[in-house]
Write a protein that holds these residues in place. Structure first.
Motif, PDB file in Angstrom:
ATOM      1  N   GLN A   1      34.683  19.125  52.953  1.00 25.67           N
ATOM      2  CA  GLN A   1      35.692  18.374  53.672  1.00 25.67           C
ATOM      3  C   GLN A   1      36.199  17.219  52.816  1.00 25.67           C
ATOM      4  OE1 GLN A   1      33.260  18.173  57.648  1.00 25.67           O
ATOM      5  NE2 GLN A   1      35.363  17.507  58.069  1.00 25.67           N
ATOM      6  N   PRO A   2      37.453  16.784  53.025  1.00 26.52           N
ATOM      7  CA  PRO A   2      37.938  15.603  52.305  1.00 26.52           C
ATOM      8  C   PRO A   2      37.008  14.420  52.540  1.00 26.52           C
ATOM      9  CG  PRO A   2      39.767  16.719  53.374  1.00 26.52           C
ATOM     10  CD  PRO A   2      38.503  17.385  53.869  1.00 26.52           C
ATOM     11  N   ALA A   3      36.602  13.755  51.446  1.00 25.45           N
ATOM     12  CA  ALA A   3      35.657  12.644  51.533  1.00 25.45           C
ATOM     13  C   ALA A   3      36.278  11.318  51.127  1.00 25.45           C
ATOM     14  CB  ALA A   3      34.438  12.918  50.654  1.00 25.45           C
ATOM     15  N   ILE A   4      37.239  11.361  50.219  1.00 22.67           N
ATOM     16  CA  ILE A   4      37.888  10.151  49.748  1.00 22.67           C
ATOM     17  C   ILE A   4      39.210  10.541  49.090  1.00 22.67           C
ATOM     18  CG2 ILE A   4      36.715  10.193  47.493  1.00 22.67           C
ATOM     19  CD1 ILE A   4      36.612   7.104  47.657  1.00 22.67           C
ATOM     20  N   ILE A   5      40.184   9.678  49.199  1.00 22.32           N
ATOM     21  CA  ILE A   5      41.475   9.906  48.543  1.00 22.32           C
ATOM     22  C   ILE A   5      41.705   8.782  47.546  1.00 22.32           C
ATOM     23  CG2 ILE A   5      43.973  10.034  48.833  1.00 22.32           C
ATOM     24  CD1 ILE A   5      43.554  11.278  51.544  1.00 22.32           C
ATOM     25  N   THR A   6      41.993   9.151  46.312  1.00 21.89           N
ATOM     26  CA  THR A   6      42.400   8.193  45.288  1.00 21.89           C
ATOM     27  C   THR A   6      43.821   8.562  44.858  1.00 21.89           C
ATOM     28  OG1 THR A   6      41.369   9.556  43.568  1.00 21.89           O
ATOM     29  CG2 THR A   6      40.018   7.813  44.528  1.00 21.89           C
ATOM     30  N   HIS A   7      44.273   8.040  43.745  1.00 25.34           N
ATOM     31  CA  HIS A   7      45.633   8.387  43.305  1.00 25.34           C
ATOM     32  C   HIS A   7      45.717   8.347  41.784  1.00 25.34           C
ATOM     33  CE1 HIS A   7      46.454   4.116  42.447  1.00 25.34           C
ATOM     34  NE2 HIS A   7      45.919   3.849  43.624  1.00 25.34           N
ATOM     35  N   THR A   8      46.749   8.978  41.271  1.00 21.09           N
ATOM     36  CA  THR A   8      46.987   8.978  39.829  1.00 21.09           C
ATOM     37  C   THR A   8      47.558   7.628  39.412  1.00 21.09           C
ATOM     38  OG1 THR A   8      49.211   9.890  40.121  1.00 21.09           O
ATOM     39  CG2 THR A   8      47.395  11.465  39.834  1.00 21.09           C
ATOM     40  N   SER A   9      47.727   7.456  38.110  1.00 19.81           N
ATOM     41  CA  SER A   9      48.175   6.160  37.584  1.00 19.81           C
ATOM     42  C   SER A   9      49.628   5.853  37.911  1.00 19.81           C
ATOM     43  CB  SER A   9      47.976   6.133  36.067  1.00 19.81           C
ATOM     44  OG  SER A   9      48.794   7.111  35.447  1.00 19.81           O
ATOM     45  N   GLY A  10      50.430   6.886  38.145  1.00 17.97           N
ATOM     46  CA  GLY A  10      51.835   6.651  38.442  1.00 17.97           C
ATOM     47  C   GLY A  10      52.692   6.374  37.223  1.00 17.97           C
ATOM     48  N   THR A  11      52.208   6.735  36.034  1.00 19.92           N
ATOM     49  CA  THR A  11      52.976   6.456  34.810  1.00 19.92           C
ATOM     50  C   THR A  11      54.249   7.279  34.718  1.00 19.92           C
ATOM     51  OG1 THR A  11      51.574   8.056  33.644  1.00 19.92           O
ATOM     52  CG2 THR A  11      50.968   5.725  33.469  1.00 19.92           C
ATOM     53  N   THR A  12      54.308   8.385  35.441  1.00 19.53           N
ATOM     54  CA  THR A  12      55.510   9.232  35.399  1.00 19.53           C
ATOM     55  C   THR A  12      56.274   9.200  36.719  1.00 19.53           C
ATOM     56  OG1 THR A  12      54.224  11.183  36.048  1.00 19.53           O
ATOM     57  CG2 THR A  12      54.503  10.777  33.683  1.00 19.53           C
ATOM     58  N   GLY A  13      55.997   8.219  37.561  1.00 18.44           N
ATOM     59  CA  GLY A  13      56.671   8.140  38.853  1.00 18.44           C
ATOM     60  C   GLY A  13      55.725   7.614  39.910  1.00 18.44           C
ATOM     61  N   LEU A  14      56.026   7.921  41.155  1.00 21.22           N
ATOM     62  CA  LEU A  14      55.170   7.480  42.246  1.00 21.22           C
ATOM     63  C   LEU A  14      53.778   8.090  42.091  1.00 21.22           C
ATOM     64  CD1 LEU A  14      55.252   5.908  44.995  1.00 21.22           C
ATOM     65  CD2 LEU A  14      55.560   8.149  46.074  1.00 21.22           C
ATOM     66  N   PRO A  15      52.707   7.293  42.207  1.00 23.13           N
ATOM     67  CA  PRO A  15      51.355   7.858  42.106  1.00 23.13           C
ATOM     68  C   PRO A  15      51.153   8.998  43.092  1.00 23.13           C
ATOM     69  CG  PRO A  15      51.269   5.459  42.105  1.00 23.13           C
ATOM     70  CD  PRO A  15      52.681   5.831  42.429  1.00 23.13           C
ATOM     71  N   LYS A  16      50.429  10.003  42.648  1.00 25.30           N
ATOM     72  CA  LYS A  16      50.148  11.167  43.493  1.00 25.30           C
ATOM     73  C   LYS A  16      48.754  11.022  44.101  1.00 25.30           C
ATOM     74  CE  LYS A  16      53.015  14.143  40.603  1.00 25.30           C
ATOM     75  NZ  LYS A  16      53.482  12.994  39.765  1.00 25.30           N
ATOM     76  N   MET A  17      48.652  11.365  45.377  1.00 24.91           N
ATOM     77  CA  MET A  17      47.366  11.300  46.049  1.00 24.91           C
ATOM     78  C   MET A  17      46.439  12.396  45.541  1.00 24.91           C
ATOM     79  SD  MET A  17      47.459   8.752  48.079  1.00 24.91           S
ATOM     80  CE  MET A  17      48.440   7.779  49.200  1.00 24.91           C
ATOM     81  N   VAL A  18      45.162  12.047  45.371  1.00 23.99           N
ATOM     82  CA  VAL A  18      44.154  12.994  44.902  1.00 23.99           C
ATOM     83  C   VAL A  18      43.031  13.023  45.935  1.00 23.99           C
ATOM     84  CG1 VAL A  18      42.537  13.601  43.067  1.00 23.99           C
ATOM     85  CG2 VAL A  18      44.705  12.453  42.507  1.00 23.99           C
ATOM     86  N   VAL A  19      42.825  14.187  46.537  1.00 20.78           N
ATOM     87  CA  VAL A  19      41.802  14.341  47.571  1.00 20.78           C
ATOM     88  C   VAL A  19      40.515  14.844  46.922  1.00 20.78           C
ATOM     89  CG1 VAL A  19      41.167  15.470  49.733  1.00 20.78           C
ATOM     90  CG2 VAL A  19      43.555  14.834  49.310  1.00 20.78           C
ATOM     91  N   GLN A  20      39.420  14.130  47.173  1.00 21.15           N
ATOM     92  CA  GLN A  20      38.118  14.526  46.661  1.00 21.15           C
ATOM     93  C   GLN A  20      37.198  14.867  47.831  1.00 21.15           C
ATOM     94  OE1 GLN A  20      37.345  14.827  43.499  1.00 21.15           O
ATOM     95  NE2 GLN A  20      38.852  13.610  42.402  1.00 21.15           N
ATOM     96  N   THR A  21      36.343  15.846  47.634  1.00 16.34           N
ATOM     97  CA  THR A  21      35.300  16.179  48.607  1.00 16.34           C
ATOM     98  C   THR A  21      33.964  15.648  48.095  1.00 16.34           C
ATOM     99  OG1 THR A  21      34.718  18.285  47.568  1.00 16.34           O
ATOM    100  CG2 THR A  21      36.538  18.310  49.162  1.00 16.34           C
ATOM    101  N   ALA A  22      32.949  15.678  48.938  1.00 12.22           N
ATOM    102  CA  ALA A  22      31.618  15.273  48.482  1.00 12.22           C
ATOM    103  C   ALA A  22      31.161  16.147  47.317  1.00 12.22           C
ATOM    104  CB  ALA A  22      30.624  15.355  49.639  1.00 12.22           C
ATOM    105  N   LYS A  23      31.565  17.402  47.339  1.00 12.83           N
ATOM    106  CA  LYS A  23      31.168  18.319  46.266  1.00 12.83           C
ATOM    107  C   LYS A  23      31.862  17.967  44.955  1.00 12.83           C
ATOM    108  CE  LYS A  23      30.567  22.602  47.371  1.00 12.83           C
ATOM    109  NZ  LYS A  23      30.814  24.019  47.762  1.00 12.83           N
ATOM    110  N   THR A  24      33.167  17.692  45.000  1.00  6.49           N
ATOM    111  CA  THR A  24      33.871  17.364  43.755  1.00  6.49           C
ATOM    112  C   THR A  24      33.457  15.997  43.229  1.00  6.49           C
ATOM    113  OG1 THR A  24      35.806  16.446  44.926  1.00  6.49           O
ATOM    114  CG2 THR A  24      35.852  18.790  44.377  1.00  6.49           C
TER     115      THR A  24
END
Length: 205
Positions: free
Chosen positions: A172-195
């Motif tokens: 299941q989704p455990a935490i959301i982070t984001h990319t640096s946004g160097t090429t535009g709006l930062p993109k959301m990155v969904v991580q699970t406990a496994k990842t």
């Protein structure tokens, strides 16, 4: 909820509890005091950090945060960001970690993409969002510390009763982070406990 085999993932809500079980008295020296708990100073132990996570989890629950809620954390850089993420995970909410360096316009656009999340922030970061329609793009705004416009503050909510941890599936989704946004709006990155576990694993060897 059925307890999940924690060996299959790194569960943020249990992180400090597990550290407390093995190394309760191990000292942790912070470079500056916690903004959420300024009275606790800069030298703590794993046992004390686990207690702060439980404290925050209880206050977040009484503040109205519930399992599966998306909660954006956008506040001044401090170790308490980690503790808030763990506390949110402990009650089954989904922490969305927004870098303190992001400008207000970027944060407002990310909040819109999250479909009315709760927001945990502080007066300095909220000042960057002065032009954002927070009443329309968030479900609620909660201050981690400080005072601004009569907004509720985490410390004002009761720290009891202490909720039992919510055990989520490692996929299941455990935490959301984001990319640096160097090429535009930062993109959301969904991580699970496994990842999260597999990202941590090489560092633990």
């Amino acid at each position: 909820m059925r307890r999940t085999n924690t060996k299959r993932g790194l569960f943020l809500g249990l992180l400090f509890e597990q550290a407390k079980a093995r190394y309760p008295d191990t000292p942790v020296e912070l470079d500056r005091g916690l903004e959420v708990w300024p009275e606790r100073g800069q030298r703590l132990t794993y046992a004390e950090l686990a207690e702060l996570v439980e404290d925050a989890a209880a206050r977040l629950t009484t503040a109205g945060i519930r399992q599966d809620d998306r909660v954006a954390v956008y506040k001044n850089e401090n170790f308490d960001i980690v503790l808030l993420a763990c506390a949110l995970s402990r009650i089954g909410a989904l922490p969305v970690m927004l870098s303190p360096t992001l400008d207000g316009d970027t944060v407002a656009m990310l909040l819109e993409r999250l479909n009315r999340p709760h927001l945990i922030s502080d007066p300095n970061r909220l000042a960057r969002l002065a032009d954002a329609p927070l009443e329309h793009i968030t479900s609620s705004v909660l201050l981690a510390a400080g005072r601004r416009n009569n907004l509720p503050i985490l410390a004002d909510f009761p720290a009891a009763p202490r909720p039992e941890p919510v055990y989520m599936s490692p996929d299941q989704p455990a935490i959301i982070t984001h990319t640096s946004g160097t090429t535009g709006l930062p993109k959301m990155v969904v991580q699970t406990a496994k990842t999260v576990w597999w990202r941590f694993r090489p560092q633990s060897l």
